[in-house]
Write an enzyme that holds these catalytic residues in place. Structure first.
Site, PDB file in Angstrom:
ATOM      1  N   ARG A  90       0.852  -1.187   0.000  1.00  0.00           N
ATOM      2  CA  ARG A  90       0.000   0.000   0.000  1.00  0.00           C
ATOM      3  C   ARG A  90       0.885   1.233   0.000  1.00  0.00           C
ATOM      4  O   ARG A  90       1.977   1.237   0.583  1.00  0.00           O
ATOM      5  CB  ARG A  90      -0.923   0.035   1.233  1.00  0.00           C
ATOM      6  N   HIS A 124      -2.066  -0.012  -9.691  1.00  0.00           N
ATOM      7  CA  HIS A 124      -2.643  -0.843  -8.630  1.00  0.00           C
ATOM      8  C   HIS A 124      -3.352  -2.061  -9.231  1.00  0.00           C
ATOM      9  O   HIS A 124      -4.533  -2.321  -8.980  1.00  0.00           O
ATOM     10  CB  HIS A 124      -3.622  -0.034  -7.776  1.00  0.00           C
ATOM     11  N   GLU A 182      -4.249   7.774  -4.970  1.00  0.00           N
ATOM     12  CA  GLU A 182      -4.640   6.991  -6.147  1.00  0.00           C
ATOM     13  C   GLU A 182      -5.948   7.526  -6.711  1.00  0.00           C
ATOM     14  O   GLU A 182      -6.865   7.820  -5.946  1.00  0.00           O
ATOM     15  CB  GLU A 182      -4.777   5.515  -5.764  1.00  0.00           C
TER      16      GLU A 182
END
Length: 364
Positions: A276, A324, A305
């Site tokens: 993360r 991601h 993000e």
């Protein structure tokens, strides 16, 4: 579970794990029961990672899509809740006065307040390991791409520079020689975190002939005996040629990888983060990359993000960035639903609670 009692079910899917796939496995889990299923979709109209300004009344929920009120409006009589990214906040659980069990087909179920569920005696089931293979595969792909300069070499050929440089009266080899990669045998691969994904990454790195060094203070030494164990996090950053992060997205891990650690890395070392974005000091990483204090990095996750177009990371030639996607697999929907069924099905069919995530706390 008593099969003579009707079970009311709420199933909430999304664009990644489809509601119809969750309904299908729920019906299989409840074979022999009288049940009634209500369902709806949440819209994935934003990144799952929680915006810092979000306020949904429960700070323990760090990733989610949708609005908890949509669940609260439907959950009063529900006995079984099955979700993927829908936010199961403490308020949702409080409104679910008849809840017996919750199933979430994620590995790190950070969209569910498990503590609140446990406090109410609700059984919780998740889908551990659904991302082990795709995430560990991408970690090793990043390792190979970084160590062999694959993306830079790809751009060199596509730009026509290879043909231009070599087909001269006197060839120019200067840039070509910068693509020379390292050999992976005996290089030190540092793992921060030794859960299911970390263990699989270790196996794959070892298969390349790399010497795996593990830092995880929560894992018994006996489980790491095939590899070297680092007693301190600093050892990983000082010693290793590759450093890869595989710790869960818990509040205690926020900012774990600091500027001090990045500055300890060897100038020939590479950094990989598929965990993360908030686990690392992103600005500190950008700084060491810009100043060429480390050889490069590969990132699939970011503090914000989607990654802003203005991020310096988009301008660096010594970093690989992906959106991601590590856990994305072609069978994500059906595979996730079936894994939850594997974990949760025995609870309804035989009464077994072996795979119940919070069974130890419930037993207490």
């Amino acid at each position: 579970m008593e099969k003579d009692k009707k079970i009311k079910v709420l199933v909430v899917g999304d664009e990644w794990v489809h509601t119809e796939d969750l309904v299908t496995v729920t019906k299989r889990m409840l074979q022999g029961y009288d049940y009634e299923i209500d369902s709806f979709d949440v819209i994935m109209d934003k990144p799952m990672s929680r915006d810092r300004s979000d306020d949904i009344g429960d700070d323990s929920i760090t990733e989610y899509c949708g609005n908890p009120q949509d669940l609260i409006d439907r959950i009063a009589d529900v006995n079984l809740l099955v979700v993927h990214t829908a936010p199961v906040t403490k308020q949702v659980i409080e409104a679910g006065k008849n809840l017996i069990a919750i199933g979430c087909c994620r590995s790190d179920a950070v969209s569910v307040n498990i503590k609140a569920a446990t406090n109410k005696g609700i059984y919780f089931f998740n889908a551990p390991g659904r991302s082990v293979e795709p995430v560990s595969d991408l970690t090793m792909a990043f390792t190979l791409m970084l160590g062999r300069n694959i993306l830079r070499a790809d751009r060199y050929v596509k730009s026509g520079k290879w043909d231009e440089d070599i087909n001269r009266k006197t060839p120019i080899w200067d840039e070509f020689t910068t693509f020379r990669g390292l050999t992976f045998k005996n290089k030190k691969f540092g793992l921060v975190g030794f859960g299911k994904i970390g263990k699989r990454v270790a196996e794959k790195a070892a298969a390349l002939g790399m010497k795996v060094v593990v830092y995880d203070p929560f894992v018994e030494a006996a489980l790491i005996q095939k590899y070297s164990k680092a007693e301190k996090l600093e050892e990983i950053f000082i010693q290793c040629d590759f450093v890869s992060i595989h710790v869960p997205p818990l509040a205690v891990n926020k900012g774990l990888i600091s500027k001090k650690l990045f500055e300890m890395m060897k100038p020939t070392a590479y950094f990989i983060n598929i965990a993360r974005g908030e686990i690392i000091d992103e600005e500190a990483l950008i700084d060491v990359l810009q100043k060429k204090k480390i050889a490069g990095a590969a990132l699939d996750v970011y503090y914000t993000e989607p990654l802003p177009k203005t991020s310096p990371l988009t301008q660096l030639d010594n970093v690989i960035i992906t959106p991601h996607l590590a856990g994305q697999r072609t069978d994500l929907s059906t595979g996730s639903a079936e894994l939850l069924e594997e974990m949760m099905g025995p609870f309804f069919q035989t009464g077994k609670k072996d795979h119940c995530f919070n069974i130890d706390q419930l037993n207490k």
